[in-house]
Design an enzyme around this catalytic site. Structure first.
Site: not given
Length: 354
Positions: A8, A103-104
């Site tokens: 993350d 983003d993860e």
């Protein structure tokens, strides 16, 4: 025994902006909205979070909490480029990658031979590579399944690592607050607390009929997660569940005809997004199941009206808009959204030992 890593990125959009403009690094910044128009915060950096600013917060509320907040409009092209860089790094370690957003992502490194198969060292190396090559920091969680890996990645943010070994699963989940479980929102957490259920350990002694009566289908998930059980595989092929567009309005709409006009402007935007998605391999195989309209009112209540088998045509959408409009309780409309839901194939659940 599976080895799952959840990566993350730390305040991703804001981090990219701080990387590209170091003058922003130590001041409160947020992506989204402006001082002149309404909107919501997409993300913010940690100095802003110290004032209570959070993602999905209305911009006006964020400015009340932090009057000197620097608002940036954002640059999705730049963020997408950074995300592609990060995913290329993931691919060096495994082909089993499940992106959740820009983003993860989950990575299954069970069969990765690097570092003698140590998932902890693999996660450390991924984080190191991301920082060296992009200038951005990432937090990681390592665990025997997806649920615990995601919980772990949030334990030592920012720029941290948390490892839950198979031997530690039982002791870790016993102390885990139920409000941190997937699917447990504020209202469900409040109902659980009223029953004296606050931690995962409490679920073990709760009568099953009570859980089923109070929480229905969620009871099964509560029982499994409270024991640290999550059999879901990491799915390399992305399967989109929904697609939508929405608009936060500069002024509350007080007339139904104004909502119709805004909806007519959102419809071609959604159609363009759908056409683009339909040209991908996943999109060609994913039929539309339902269409929905979302309204957010002046008092921040929101409602969604959906219908299955609904054509994406304005005249067919108006009955949904009318039903949502009737729920406004004399409030104006501050946001209108239009979304479609896709049929998704049920994933085979694999019962794997710890």
């Amino acid at each position: 025994m599976r080895k799952i890593i959840h990566i993350d990125m730390d305040c991703f959009f804001a981090a990219v902006e701080m990387r590209d403009n170091p003058a922003l690094k130590h001041i409160p910044i947020a992506i989204g909205g402006s001082r002149q128009a309404r909107g919501v915060i997409s993300t913010c950096n940690y100095p802003a979070r110290a004032y209570g600013v959070r993602s999905a917060m209305p911009t006006g509320q964020a400015l009340k909490l932090c009057p000197h907040l620097t608002l940036l409009s954002g640059n999705m092209e730049k963020y997408s480029a950074a995300s592609r860089q990060i995913r290329a790094i993931f691919a060096r370690y495994t082909d089993s990658i499940e992106p959740l957003s820009l983003d993860e992502a989950y990575l299954d490194v069970t069969d990765c031979p690097l570092f003698h198969g140590s998932a902890t060292r693999i996660a450390e190396d991924i984080r190191r590579s991301i920082f060296i090559e992009t200038g951005l920091t990432a937090s990681a969680g390592v665990a025997p399944n997806k649920f615990l890996a995601k919980i772990a990645s949030d334990e030592n943010k920012p720029d941290g690592l948390c490892v839950i070994t198979p031997d530690e699963v039982s002791s870790f989940v016993k102390k885990l607050p139920l409000k941190r479980l997937p699917g447990v929102g504020a209202k469900t957490a409040e109902r659980l607390s009223q029953l004296g259920l606050n931690y995962c350990a409490d679920i073990a002694t709760a009568p099953l009929p009570l859980l089923v009566k109070q929480f229905g289908s969620l009871a099964d998930s509560l029982l499994k997660r409270s024991q640290g059980i999550d059999e879901r595989p990491v799915c390399s092929r992305e399967q989109r569940k929904s697609l939508g567009v929405e608009r936060t309005l500069e002024h509350d709409l007080l007339q139904y005809t104004e909502c119709v006009e805004t909806l007519s402007q959102l419809l071609p935007q959604l159609q363009r997004r759908l056409d683009h998605y339909s040209n991908t391999a996943a999109g060609r195989l994913t039929p539309i199941q339902k269409v929905g309209i979302k309204l957010k009112f002046s008092d921040f209540r929101q409602t969604t009206v959906e219908k299955q088998g609904q054509p994406l045509q304005l005249d067919k959408l108006l009955p949904l808009l009318d039903e949502a409009w009737q729920r406004r309780q004399q409030q104006g409309v501050r946001l209108i959204g239009l979304q479609i839901g896709f049929k998704t194939a049920a994933l085979q659940q694999l019962a794997l030992p710890f």
